[in-house]
Design a protein around this motif. Structure first.
Motif, PDB file in Angstrom:
ATOM      1  N   ILE B 415       1.018  -1.515  15.366  1.00  0.00           N
ATOM      2  CA  ILE B 415       1.797  -1.249  14.148  1.00  0.00           C
ATOM      3  C   ILE B 415       0.851  -1.267  12.955  1.00  0.00           C
ATOM      4  N   ASP B 416       1.079  -0.388  12.019  1.00  0.00           N
ATOM      5  CA  ASP B 416       0.260  -0.344  10.801  1.00  0.00           C
ATOM      6  C   ASP B 416       0.351  -1.704  10.086  1.00  0.00           C
ATOM      7  N   PRO B 417      -0.781  -2.229   9.632  1.00  0.00           N
ATOM      8  CA  PRO B 417      -0.756  -3.582   9.046  1.00  0.00           C
ATOM      9  C   PRO B 417       0.146  -3.708   7.815  1.00  0.00           C
ATOM     10  N   ILE B 418       0.322  -2.620   7.058  1.00  0.00           N
ATOM     11  CA  ILE B 418       1.250  -2.715   5.919  1.00  0.00           C
ATOM     12  C   ILE B 418       2.693  -2.718   6.426  1.00  0.00           C
ATOM     13  N   GLU B 419       2.975  -1.870   7.429  1.00  0.00           N
ATOM     14  CA  GLU B 419       4.347  -1.825   7.962  1.00  0.00           C
ATOM     15  C   GLU B 419       4.734  -3.167   8.572  1.00  0.00           C
ATOM     16  N   LEU B 420       3.805  -3.762   9.302  1.00  0.00           N
ATOM     17  CA  LEU B 420       4.101  -5.066   9.909  1.00  0.00           C
ATOM     18  C   LEU B 420       4.435  -6.093   8.811  1.00  0.00           C
ATOM     19  N   ARG B 421       3.658  -6.037   7.745  1.00  0.00           N
ATOM     20  CA  ARG B 421       3.896  -6.984   6.648  1.00  0.00           C
ATOM     21  C   ARG B 421       5.232  -6.693   5.967  1.00  0.00           C
ATOM     22  N   GLU B 445       7.560  -4.722  -3.239  1.00  0.00           N
ATOM     23  CA  GLU B 445       7.112  -3.681  -4.169  1.00  0.00           C
ATOM     24  C   GLU B 445       5.585  -3.571  -4.169  1.00  0.00           C
ATOM     25  N   THR B 446       4.909  -4.717  -4.060  1.00  0.00           N
ATOM     26  CA  THR B 446       3.448  -4.704  -4.075  1.00  0.00           C
ATOM     27  C   THR B 446       2.920  -4.021  -2.813  1.00  0.00           C
ATOM     28  N   LEU B 447       3.518  -4.334  -1.677  1.00  0.00           N
ATOM     29  CA  LEU B 447       3.074  -3.696  -0.428  1.00  0.00           C
ATOM     30  C   LEU B 447       3.380  -2.198  -0.444  1.00  0.00           C
ATOM     31  N   GLU B 448       4.528  -1.849  -1.005  1.00  0.00           N
ATOM     32  CA  GLU B 448       4.854  -0.414  -1.089  1.00  0.00           C
ATOM     33  C   GLU B 448       3.861   0.305  -1.995  1.00  0.00           C
ATOM     34  N   ALA B 449       3.489  -0.358  -3.086  1.00  0.00           N
ATOM     35  CA  ALA B 449       2.487   0.252  -3.972  1.00  0.00           C
ATOM     36  C   ALA B 449       1.146   0.385  -3.255  1.00  0.00           C
ATOM     37  N   ALA B 450       0.840  -0.570  -2.394  1.00  0.00           N
ATOM     38  CA  ALA B 450      -0.415  -0.483  -1.624  1.00  0.00           C
ATOM     39  C   ALA B 450      -0.343   0.713  -0.677  1.00  0.00           C
ATOM     40  N   ARG B 451       0.797   0.853  -0.009  1.00  0.00           N
ATOM     41  CA  ARG B 451       0.950   1.965   0.939  1.00  0.00           C
ATOM     42  C   ARG B 451       0.828   3.304   0.218  1.00  0.00           C
ATOM     43  N   ASN B 452       1.300   3.370  -1.020  1.00  0.00           N
ATOM     44  CA  ASN B 452       1.257   4.632  -1.771  1.00  0.00           C
ATOM     45  C   ASN B 452      -0.028   4.832  -2.554  1.00  0.00           C
ATOM     46  N   SER B 453      -0.929   3.867  -2.492  1.00  0.00           N
ATOM     47  CA  SER B 453      -2.118   3.964  -3.351  1.00  0.00           C
ATOM     48  C   SER B 453      -3.082   5.025  -2.847  1.00  0.00           C
ATOM     49  N   ASP B 454      -3.849   5.571  -3.775  1.00  0.00           N
ATOM     50  CA  ASP B 454      -4.928   6.512  -3.408  1.00  0.00           C
ATOM     51  C   ASP B 454      -5.821   5.887  -2.368  1.00  0.00           C
ATOM     52  N   HIS B 455      -6.128   4.648  -2.615  1.00  0.00           N
ATOM     53  CA  HIS B 455      -7.100   3.993  -1.748  1.00  0.00           C
ATOM     54  C   HIS B 455      -6.598   3.974  -0.303  1.00  0.00           C
ATOM     55  N   TRP B 456      -5.381   3.491  -0.110  1.00  0.00           N
ATOM     56  CA  TRP B 456      -4.866   3.361   1.272  1.00  0.00           C
ATOM     57  C   TRP B 456      -4.696   4.728   1.916  1.00  0.00           C
ATOM     58  N   ARG B 457      -4.319   5.733   1.111  1.00  0.00           N
ATOM     59  CA  ARG B 457      -4.077   7.066   1.679  1.00  0.00           C
ATOM     60  C   ARG B 457      -5.347   7.864   1.898  1.00  0.00           C
ATOM     61  N   SER B 458      -6.436   7.424   1.249  1.00  0.00           N
ATOM     62  CA  SER B 458      -7.683   8.182   1.404  1.00  0.00           C
ATOM     63  C   SER B 458      -8.265   7.916   2.784  1.00  0.00           C
ATOM     64  N   LYS B 459      -9.114   8.829   3.229  1.00  0.00           N
ATOM     65  CA  LYS B 459      -9.767   8.658   4.527  1.00  0.00           C
ATOM     66  C   LYS B 459     -11.098   7.953   4.310  1.00  0.00           C
ATOM     67  N   LEU B 460     -11.395   7.019   5.160  1.00  0.00           N
ATOM     68  CA  LEU B 460     -12.706   6.363   5.083  1.00  0.00           C
ATOM     69  C   LEU B 460     -13.542   6.929   6.219  1.00  0.00           C
ATOM     70  N   THR B 461     -14.640   7.565   5.863  1.00  0.00           N
ATOM     71  CA  THR B 461     -15.459   8.167   6.914  1.00  0.00           C
ATOM     72  C   THR B 461     -16.830   7.505   6.928  1.00  0.00           C
ATOM     73  N   GLY B 462     -17.552   7.738   7.970  1.00  0.00           N
ATOM     74  CA  GLY B 462     -18.913   7.222   8.060  1.00  0.00           C
ATOM     75  C   GLY B 462     -19.008   6.130   9.104  1.00  0.00           C
ATOM     76  N   LYS B 463     -20.229   5.959   9.598  1.00  0.00           N
ATOM     77  CA  LYS B 463     -20.470   4.953  10.639  1.00  0.00           C
ATOM     78  C   LYS B 463     -20.463   3.543  10.063  1.00  0.00           C
ATOM     79  N   ASN B 464     -20.105   2.586  10.868  1.00  0.00           N
ATOM     80  CA  ASN B 464     -20.150   1.165  10.494  1.00  0.00           C
ATOM     81  C   ASN B 464     -19.293   0.829   9.281  1.00  0.00           C
ATOM     82  N   ARG B 465     -18.271   1.618   9.097  1.00  0.00           N
ATOM     83  CA  ARG B 465     -17.392   1.374   7.957  1.00  0.00           C
ATOM     84  C   ARG B 465     -15.990   1.011   8.422  1.00  0.00           C
TER      85      ARG B 465
END
Ligand code: FES
Ligand code: FES
Lengths: 87, 771, 160
Positions: B415-421, B445-465
């Motif tokens: 389960i997605d860690p935000i959904e579980l929370r 509301e804070t968790l929902e804002a996290a789920r909708n944030s640019d940061h959470w929705r952006s893709k993190l690419t690269g090795k060891n990340r």
């Protein structure tokens, strides 16, 4: 009557009961009513006019600042908690 | 409801909305005025504790114990006393013997004998760095030399510095008068375990039996220091009329006054504490250290005595936060619903009881709705400096454990860690493990804002990340505040309040008065008063100033409005009740006058208008946050680099958004330091081996990215403007968020803080070797 | 006690002479003898940067400079950063960006940032973070400090 939630570590004084009902318009009155039924409890919760060192009392979700003078409503929920401060 | 706020500095007010049933369109709240004390602080003019100068000033220094645990057999001060330039030498014997006296300090009760011995030892030293004697001399260098001439004969005793060791039956016993307290019931044998707490809710065994998945893990954290850049400093003058004045760096002038008076057994009215500008505190400048010592030195020599700690003394002699061991077990159904939780926490208190175990136990499951749970906690004394509060004291250690288990559960359940929370998030009506239920809170509301944030929705690419998320919670307390304000004939207002300003609270408090009076923030001139010039005010701590002192400022505003309405009524020959006030204008029928105009007529309508208020609002106001971290782990060294970081938090209402962001950013970075590299490093003899900034190594600008902030506003129903505290919550989530990110970057779960390169590297190596 | 040494310097544009013991640091003399208490002491061993001053244009930790070494030097402290009645753009940008909370690190940061901008008027975020790594701030998390320096660089560029 207000409901006083008894923390596990004080249930030796309430014969194991985790909540007890008590009437009173102030915390002092509630404790006095409790003491009549469960001797020893008031002395653990209060010291003088205040709450015993290291403890706090929450009435309906708010940590009371008024010690034993804190008003209690007929439907109040009372909790005995460790004291909290902050940084 | 969430606003991403970082780079925007525009001075625009908040749009109209509804707080607590009242429609509110703010003119001042939500804007970003320049802080009132700003110019003095960017030009070097502000007077901090060390900047106090006065005629005849002498300098005090402290001799500290080289042993972690020892009996003091004899102290010979004669050589030091004879040195030219030395004007006074004192030891613990110069302080009253306080035995088991207790004092209620507003924020909590302390044992005065312990507090006193932490200022100057009595008979025994309990940690390396404990103060043993003090010297005052005409220059700090002479005082320093004189310390070397004091001969102390010690009988070293075995020492213990790890919490689980200190709990063992055969551990060296620190105090023969400390007995385990279980909610006031005392044990029979002296013990290093000062407190045992136990909470229970529901049926824990039944809950775990119903769980489809159960995870149990153990976590350790090292002691870390608050790290304020300004060392402790105090100047005391015991005047010839026996009045004691202390200029000091403190989070609470009134508590400093009370502690000093109680320790010296003198009347409170005999002491004035003048709070200087303060260079950071974070909880570490609530207890007194130097104040009583400078006072007795001054009493002895009849001159003002200034004492400044050096950095090494700050590390070794003042409050770190507890080192800890925490075990957390959580059980969940397949759909992610939590059914049971169990936590066992042991926190070190340092050398004297009174650590942070209470809030630790109350915070460990505070983010979740757990039907069945049990918590046991232990406050344990050992041979380290007496711990002090540090930003959300006790919560970070607990959250590191609980949030890390939640992350593992999310992974195991798929389960997605935000959904579980979100599925289990505490909300209005949720009953906490310690008993009370929550009022309206903003975690969802804070968790929902996290789920909708640019940061959470952006893709993190690269090795060891990898990316991680975690939640944090802190109570935010209420307590007492006082304020008074004078209206000036030009329509400005001078405000005197009792909360020392550590991070811009003069302004956030003044803004609430300005809003209430309908005037500009700049038209309020706030000052922090000393203990003789303002009513009793509790410490600047517990995230309470903008909430409680802000409430006092609001009440001052109402008081002034009432008085001014009466003046208008006098001018208009009507009853005061007939005068209304809105938007800075008093009205009756077709007559109206602005606050400014009316202020100009003050002297012909009865003289000065002075508003005053004293409040004692009842907390907590419950602050929830969620932090998202992206990291990269260097596979060769184990070093963790933070690539991107976003802190989200329910502020209730952001009065001055820049300083709310500032609290979120600063707290996040303290949490990052705690998580990745800060620690008290002890050798086998109980000596701290890294008591300098260079070796302790707090984060620098070069270690960090920008810290993005998203302020969520779910107004606090218990404050007229909806304010919740904001200062402490941001330190809570970072370690767990970073641990989760490191796991996704490097495949290893770190369960010990700090997650320093050697630990990450070793953990990686062990997993690789297993494969 | 050793005899005191006479030292003559220029501080914030004015001649300043003082007597000092060989063991006294420049920071100590600035603060305790010359009453220029704007430079702060956070560690007294070169680790925190709160005591940063410019010595002949270069940023130094004044706690690590012996006062006698200042003979003949030109020194700028935080008290000398503002231009007569006007705040320096760095000071203004620190205020506008809320780049200070407790403010104890602020004098050191402003002086160090001035040294950076004097040398490198268009620093990248990386440059700023690297150059200011010797200045510790425990309150702000550095975000707003970095932005304040970026804004000051832009403001100064506009001025020239
Ligand atoms: S006081 Fe000079 S670097 Fe810290
Ligand atoms: S603002 Fe407090 S240390 Fe930087």
């Amino acid at each position: 009557m207000a409901t006083v939630f008894i923390p596990p570590q004080m249930r030796d004084l309430t014969g194991g009961a985790d909540r007890v009902a008590a009437a009173g318009a102030t915390l002092r009155e509630v404790l006095r009513a409790l003491e009549a039924v469960h001797p020893g409890l008031a002395a653990r919760v209060a010291l003088g006019e205040g709450i015993a060192p290291g403890l706090a009392v929450s009435i309906d979700g708010a940590i009371t600042a008024r010690g034993l003078l804190a008003p209690v409503q007929p439907e109040s929920e009372i909790h005995i908690l460790p004291a909290i401060g902050g940084g | 409801m969430a606003t991403k706020t970082s780079p925007d500095k525009k001075k625009t007010g908040k749009a109209a909305d509804t707080t607590n049933g009242e429609p509110q369109a703010f003119k001042v709240i939500g804007t970003r005025p320049i802080r009132h004390d700003g110019v003095d602080k960017v030009t070097g003019r502000a007077i901090y504790g060390a900047d106090v100068q006065m005629a005849g000033l002498v300098h005090g220094r402290i001799l500290r114990s080289p042993h972690a645990h020892a009996r003091i057999k004899a102290i010979d001060m004669s050589a030091a006393e004879k040195m030219p330039g030395v004007v006074a030498v004192v030891t613990g014997k110069d302080m009253p013997d306080l035995r088991d006296k207790m004092a209620d300090l507003g924020e909590g009760t302390v044992n005065l004998a312990h507090l006193g011995a932490n200022c100057l030892a009595h008979g025994k030293v309990l940690y390396k760095g404990q103060a043993v004697a003090a010297v005052a001399a005409t220059s700090p260098h002479i005082a320093e030399e004189a310390l070397k001439k004091i001969k102390v004969e010690y009988e070293p005793l075995p020492a213990v510095t790890w919490v689980l060791d200190a709990m063992k039956d055969d551990a060296p016993l620190l105090h023969d008068n400390v007995f385990t307290s279980e909610m006031g019931k005392l044990g029979k044998q002296p013990s290093n375990i000062a407190v045992h707490l136990h909470f229970e809710k529901g049926d824990v065994e039944k809950g775990f039996a119903e769980a489809d998945v159960t995870i149990e893990r153990e976590y350790k954290t090292a002691s870390v220091h608050q790290g304020y850049i300004e060392p402790h400093v105090s100047t005391a003058l015991w005047n010839h009329d026996c009045h004691l004045t202390i200029w000091t760096s403190t989070q609470g002038a009134f508590t400093a006054r009370q502690q000093t008076a109680e320790l010296l057994q003198i009347a409170i009215s005999q002491v004035t504490v003048v709070p200087c500008e303060i260079g950071g505190g974070f909880g570490g400048k609530i207890s007194v250290y130097l104040e009583p010592v400078a006072a007795i030195l001054s009493r002895k020599c009849g001159r003002p005595v200034k004492m400044i700690m050096n950095r090494n003394e700050v590390f070794e002699g003042t409050g770190p936060t507890p080192g800890s061991f925490v075990r957390v077990k959580l059980g969940a159904k397949k759909d992610g619903r939590l059914v049971a939780g169990e936590a066992w926490l042991a926190y070190d208190a340092g050398a004297f009881p009174g650590g942070m175990i209470g809030p630790g136990c109350m915070c460990v499951f505070s983010c979740y709705d757990l039907p069945n749970a049990r918590v046991d906690g232990y406050d344990v004394v050992l041979n380290k400096p007496k711990t002090a509060a540090y930003r959300a004291p006790g919560a970070t250690q607990a959250a590191f454990a609980c949030e890390s288990v939640i992350d593992e559960l999310a992974e195991k359940l798929g389960i997605d860690p935000i959904e579980l929370r979100l599925k289990n998030a505490a909300r209005e009506g949720t009953r906490r493990v310690d008993g009370p239920t929550y009022p309206r809170v903003g975690l969802v509301e804070t968790l929902e804002a996290a789920r909708n944030s640019d940061h959470w929705r952006s893709k993190l690419t690269g090795k060891n990340r990898g990316r991680g998320i975690a939640c944090g919670y802190w109570f935010n307390i209420g307590l007492k505040s006082s304020a008074a304000a004078n209206v000036n004939p030009d329509g400005t207002v001078t405000l005197v309040e009792g909360s020392t300003d550590i991070g811009g609270t003069r302004t956030s408090v003044a803004m609430q008065l300005a809003e209430t009076l309908g005037i500009a923030a700049e038209d309020v001139h706030p000052q922090v008063g000393d203990t003789d010039s303002v009513g009793y005010t509790d410490v600047t701590g517990g995230s309470r100033v903008t909430f409680a002192t802000g409430l006092a400022a609001y009440e001052v505003g109402l008081d002034i409005r009432r008085q001014m309405a009466a003046r208008a009524a006098m001018l208009w020959e009507c009853k005061p009740e007939e005068v209304t006030f809105a938007d800075g204008v008093f009205r009756r029928g077709d007559k109206s006058t602005s606050f400014k105009e009316l202020a100009g007529k003050m002297h012909q309508t009865g003289g000065a208008v002075v508003g005053r208020a004293t409040v004692d609002p009842e907390g907590p106001s419950h602050g929830f946050g969620a932090h998202i971290a992206d990291v990269e782990v260097d596979p060769d060294t184990g070093k963790v680099t933070v690539l991107r970081y976003t802190a989200l938090q329910d502020a209730g209402r952001a009065i001055h958004p820049s300083y709310v962001e500032g609290q979120m950013q600063g707290g996040s970075v303290q949490g990052i330091g705690w998580a990745l590299n800060e620690e008290y490093f002890y050798d086998d003899s109980g000596r701290m081996r890294n008591a300098s900034y260079l070796d302790y190594r707090m984060p620098t600008a070069f270690d960090l990215p920008m810290i993005d902030t998203i302020i969520v506003e779910v107004p606090n129903p218990a404050h007229p403007y909806g304010v919740r505290g904001v200062g402490e919550t941001p330190i809570v989530a970072p370690p767990a968020a970073l641990a989760a990110a490191i796991y996704r970057a490097a495949g290893v779960r770190l369960r010990e803080l700090p997650m320093a390169p050697h630990r990450v590297w070793t953990a990686k190596k062990m997993t690789n070797d297993e494969c | 006690m050793v005899k005191k040494t006479h030292v003559s310097t220029t501080i914030n544009g004015e001649t300043a002479e003082f007597l000092c013991e060989p063991r006294q640091s420049l920071l100590e003399i600035l603060r305790d003898t010359l009453e220029l208490t704007g430079s702060k002491e956070g560690c007294n061993n070169g680790n925190c940067g709160a005591c940063t001053v410019l010595m002949d244009g270069l940023p130094v930790n004044s706690c690590l400079v012996l006062a006698v070494e200042a003979e003949g030097a030109t020194i700028t402290t935080i008290e000398g950063i503002a231009e007569q009645a006007h705040l320096h753009p760095l000071q203004q940008c620190f205020l506008e960006n809320a780049a200070l909370q407790c403010g104890i690190c602020t004098p050191g940061f402003i002086v160090a940032a001035k040294a950076l901008l004097d040398r490198n008027p268009k620093p990248t975020e990386h440059d700023i973070r690297f150059e200011l790594a010797g200045n510790l701030c425990r309150c702000t998390g550095y975000d707003k400090i970095v932005r304040a320096v970026q804004d000051a660089a832009a403001a100064l560029e506009g001025k020239h």
